[in-house]
Design an enzyme around this catalytic site. Structure first.
Site, short mmCIF file in Angstrom:
data_model
loop_
_atom_site.label_atom_id
_atom_site.label_comp_id
_atom_site.label_asym_id
_atom_site.label_seq_id
_atom_site.Cartn_x
_atom_site.Cartn_y
_atom_site.Cartn_z
N GLU A 1 0.83 -1.21 0.00
CA GLU A 1 0.00 0.00 0.00
C GLU A 1 0.85 1.24 0.00
OE1 GLU A 1 -1.24 -0.49 4.58
OE2 GLU A 1 -2.25 1.17 3.55
N GLY A 2 0.25 2.32 -0.44
CA GLY A 2 0.96 3.59 -0.48
C GLY A 2 0.03 4.69 -0.05
N ASP B 1 13.56 0.88 -11.25
CA ASP B 1 13.53 0.07 -10.04
C ASP B 1 13.60 -1.41 -10.40
OD1 ASP B 1 13.50 -0.58 -7.40
OD2 ASP B 1 11.38 -0.19 -7.09
#
Ligand SMILES: *[C@@H]1O[C@H](CO)[C@@H](O)[C@H](O)[C@H]1NC(C)=O
Ligand SMILES: *[C@@H]1O[C@H](CO)[C@@H](O)[C@H](O)[C@H]1NC(C)=O
Ligand SMILES: *[C@@H]1O[C@H](CO)[C@@H](O)[C@H](O)[C@H]1NC(C)=O
Length: 798
Positions: free
Chosen positions: A513-514, A654
């Site tokens: 989650e962010g 990333d």
């Protein structure tokens, strides 16, 4: 020299500004800072060049940069350059075409003398490449049309060289040139560069005078007779050839010069008589002029025959040239009119002299300024490097980290000015005798990039760091960084992602989650209808499939929503067997969701952690194993997926095992939600609360300069490969603290052999470790491309 246009090669004023901004236009522009007016050779205003907005398919793209010269010009040379912007830019046109027009409505594609339209352009963003226009162009409007393909974004700076076309001749129309047979050899006397159907200009105005022997030519690799347009008296029962000339306006004509062949031994002679009619306004004058040159049976050389036109006023002239032998051959016809400046020679000479003096003064002043500036610059540079050398890295990192909001407008802009100043100084005379080797004109570029870290980035064409669309992502994960230009390329077509009924999703577990959303692992029913044939084969009819569902909280702000939509747009375009696909979306109601593939074996990091290499330990502990060849197979797939991303100019930013998903039979798909997962929070470093960064996977230039390019993805690939070969049993540089990792980055920058590399894992063969080390090369240019990596891995397949 019979190439009369050797004297007609002055810059027409893109770089010096004689061509006004309002006369430079374009089909489109990427942004205000890359508008047409910034397409001036050797100028660095705006963002450093003209860049078209690329929308739609490259094949049917017709982007152009148009220059209006206000009057007809004779253009003998063109120069092009890419967008360098002091090291930030790296876009250029490798090939381009030219179109031109005399009236602004009929556009003609330029072709060289061999009929080829495409011109070889630039090989890098800074060198000026000059191309002779053979044949030269006579036009008022010129368009540069970069040939655009998927591999690269394009920006251009251009200059035109030539002189004003004082003849005022807009078109001529002559009978078709004929073919002579000479000792069994064909001599083609056609007008091979004529650029119209009935009205056009061609060989008679291309500035090139034929040789004495009409069977030879100045031009390399053309047929005999190339230089001349010629006719035989047998096809002209009246005994003459009639040519019609039209001009831009009514002019007061003094002379006409006709360049004729006179090789009488081959029955070729100058005309014995010419009769010319004049048309001013609409009517032809009743009384023509007539002129008979003295015949020369002694000297066989080609020559100009000058015909006086007695100050007739006309906007069109029709001349009948009478045969004096079987053949008549012309290579050039020019007109002189009373109101052109040829009779003001003295006056213009004075002006040229004054111009030269002013230019010399300017150059001297410029040199003094440059010398002073360089001294100041040297000092600043020393200061900067001293500061870097001091143990202030951590401090400078926190300054740099401002740029980690991924808007690196300011990161390297100050550094490359030295090189700019030098090159301006060295390029003051772009038409010096050695203009064919323009790269020699900018020798300072390399030295500058050695001494300054900022100009190092020269990897994949990348539009600009400044234009990276911030896709920090709803879940806090940084989705693919995409140059804004690529974004637009992608948005060319409508996104074809289908709506999925929310009720068919069953929540299984939270993956992460962010700030603005969450990623859930879900089971989806009936998903096979949303999958292409190419990857639904392993889904059994009516079975549920695992999907990752990224959702945006209903209370997310507008920016987060926009980013979410952009992310959907990007994801929907990515179609590669080794990249996670977007399957469907739920957009009809909140929360907005995007549904992507998920793979049954989870991410590669967890997968490898659960497994052991084949060998003693595995035997003793009875743990599941992965063979080296399967490991190698997975690495190859990651390289292949990255090859695809880099071909689209995508920068992942990333890449790590935690972002690769594992399916059946060791299939791998690259995804991106690493940062959002608590599981891996230890892999990210938080700088002053601003950004979280996977520093152990990041290249030195990403950490110190905030530069994310395909080359920095290559670096991360090296680390990913290392993780795989250690079965993800430990973090990269596990013995170093975050601060020490950043210090190590400083050592990479300083390059004094004190930097620490990740060690060779026990099961890693030498060629693979060599590949890893090459990914960690200090110099971005010396790192392999993903294509090369993929190739190397295929080559060393166990
Ligand atoms: C002129 O003749 C040459 C040689 O036959 C031919 O290749 C060329 O296409 C011709 N050009 C035109 C414009 O007719
Ligand atoms: C054409 O030019 C000549 C010489 O400059 C001049 O004497 C004559 O008057 C001009 N003719 C017209 C019609 O302007
Ligand atoms: C062409 O010119 C030659 C030489 O002047 C002459 O003998 C011949 O009759 C001419 N042919 C025609 C058709 O006028």
């Amino acid at each position: 020299d019979s190439k009369i246009y050797c004297v007609c090669r002055s810059p027409l004023g893109m770089s010096r500004g004689q061509i006004l901004d309002e006369d430079i236009s374009a089909s489109s522009q990427w942004s205000d800072s890359t508008a047409a007016k910034y397409g001036r050779l050797d100028c660095e205003e705006g963002d450093g060049a003209w860049c078209p907005e690329i929308a739609g398919e490259p094949e049917n793209m017709n982007e152009f940069l148009q220059i209006d010269l206000r009057s007809l010009h004779f253009i003998t040379l063109v120069g092009t350059q890419g967008r360098h912007a002091g090291g930030i830019g790296n876009e250029f046109a490798q090939t381009y075409k030219i179109k031109y027009s005399r009236d602004g409505s009929r556009w003609i594609s330029w072709r060289n003398r061999q009929g080829k339209e495409v011109i070889e352009g630039n090989r890098n963003a800074y060198d000026i490449v000059l191309k002779d226009m053979e044949p030269p162009i006579i036009a008022r409007f010129v368009r540069f049309m970069p040939v655009i393909d998927h591999s690269m974004n394009v920006c251009m700076r251009v200059e035109l060289y030539g002189c004003e076309w004082l003849d005022g001749l807009v078109s001529y129309n002559s009978p078709l040139g004929q073919q002579m047979t000479l000792n069994g050899q064909h001599v083609h006397l056609n007008d091979s560069v004529y650029d119209g159907a009935m009205k056009g200009l061609g060989q008679l105005t291309d500035g090139m005078c034929g040789l004495d022997d009409f069977t030879h030519s100045h031009v390399y690799n053309v047929w005999p007779g190339y230089d001349y347009v010629g006719w035989s008296n047998e096809s002209f029962p009246n005994g003459y050839v009639e040519i019609m000339f039209e001009f831009d306006r009514t002019r007061n004509f003094t002379t006409m010069k006709v360049h004729c062949n006179n090789m009488f031994s081959r029955r070729v002679k100058t005309f014995q008589k010419v009769v010319c009619y004049f048309r001013s306004e609409l009517d032809w004058e009743a009384t023509p002029i007539s002129f008979s040159p003295v015949m020369d049976d002694v000297n066989p050389s080609a020559r100009f025959v000058t015909v006086s036109l007695y100050n007739h006023m006309a906007s069109a002239i029709k001349c009948q040239y009478y045969f004096s032998d079987i053949w008549m051959m012309f290579s050039e016809i020019t007109f002189q009119s009373g109101d052109d400046p040829t009779h003001k020679v003295d006056d213009s000479n004075t002006r040229i002299l004054i111009g030269c003096l002013v230019a010399i003064i300017f150059i001297l002043v410029a040199i003094i300024v440059i010398i002073l500036w360089r001294q100041v610059w040297q000092k600043m540079l020393e200061k900067v490097s001293r500061r870097m050398l001091d143990d202030e890295l951590t401090a400078s990192l926190s300054i740099q980290s401002e740029t980690f909001t991924y808007n690196n407008n300011n990161s390297p802009s100050s550094v490359p000015s030295e090189q700019e100043s030098n090159s301006t100084y060295e390029r003051i005379f772009p038409l010096g005798p050695d203009y064919q080797e323009p790269s020699r004109l900018v020798p300072s570029t390399n030295t500058a990039s050695k001494s300054t870290p900022a100009s190092v980035q020269e990897g994949v064409p990348h539009y600009a760091e400044a234009d990276i669309v911030n896709l920090q992502g709803v879940t806090g994960g940084n989705t693919y960084a995409v140059s804004a230009l690529t974004m637009d390329l992608l948005s060319g077509k409508d996104v074809a992602v289908e709506e999925f009924p929310r009720k068919l999703l069953t929540f299984k577990e939270k993956l992460g989650e962010g700030q603005f959303g969450e990623v859930h692992l879900c089971e989806a029913e009936g998903m096979q209808d949303f999958m292409d044939e190419e990857f639904s084969f392993d889904v059994i009819e009516n079975q549920t499939v695992l999907v990752a569902v990224k959702m945006l909280r209903a209370d997310a702000n507008k920016n987060a929503r926009n980013d979410f939509l952009k992310e959907i747009k990007i994801m929907s375009r990515l179609k590669d067997p080794n990249i996670i696909r977007l399957l469907a979306v739920c957009m009809s109601s909140d929360p907005l969701c995007m549904i992507t593939e998920y793979m049954e074996n989870g991410d590669l990091n967890q997968f490898l952690s659960r497994h052991e290499p084949e060998g003693m330990i595995a035997l003793l502990s009875n743990a599941p194993t992965v063979s080296y060849s399967n490991l190698h197979h997975m690495a190859t797939q990651i390289a292949s997926g990255m090859k695809y991303l880099s071909s689209l100019n995508f920068v992942h930013r990333d890449l790590a095992t935690r972002n690769c998903l594992v399916g059946k039979n060791y299939t791998i798909k690259i995804a991106d939600f690493g940062m959002s997962r608590n599981l891996y929070s230890g892999d990210y470093y938080r700088i002053q609360g601003r950004a979280v960064l996977p520093i152990r996977w990041m290249s030195w230039e990403s950490i110190l300069l905030g530069k994310f390019t395909t080359s920095s993805d290559v670096w991360a690939f090296g680390v990913t490969l290392w993780e795989m070969l250690t079965f993800c049993k430990e973090q990269p540089y596990s013995q170093l603290s975050d601060e020490q990792v950043i210090e190590n980055t400083g050592e990479f920058f300083r390059d004094q052999r004190r930097q620490i590399y990740l060690p060779q894992p026990p099961m890693c063969p030498d060629p693979v470790y060599k590949l890893m080390l090459s990914c960690w090369n200090r110099n971005t240019k010396e790192r392999p491309s993903f294509q090369e990596i993929h190739h190397t891995l295929l080559d060393c397949k166990p």
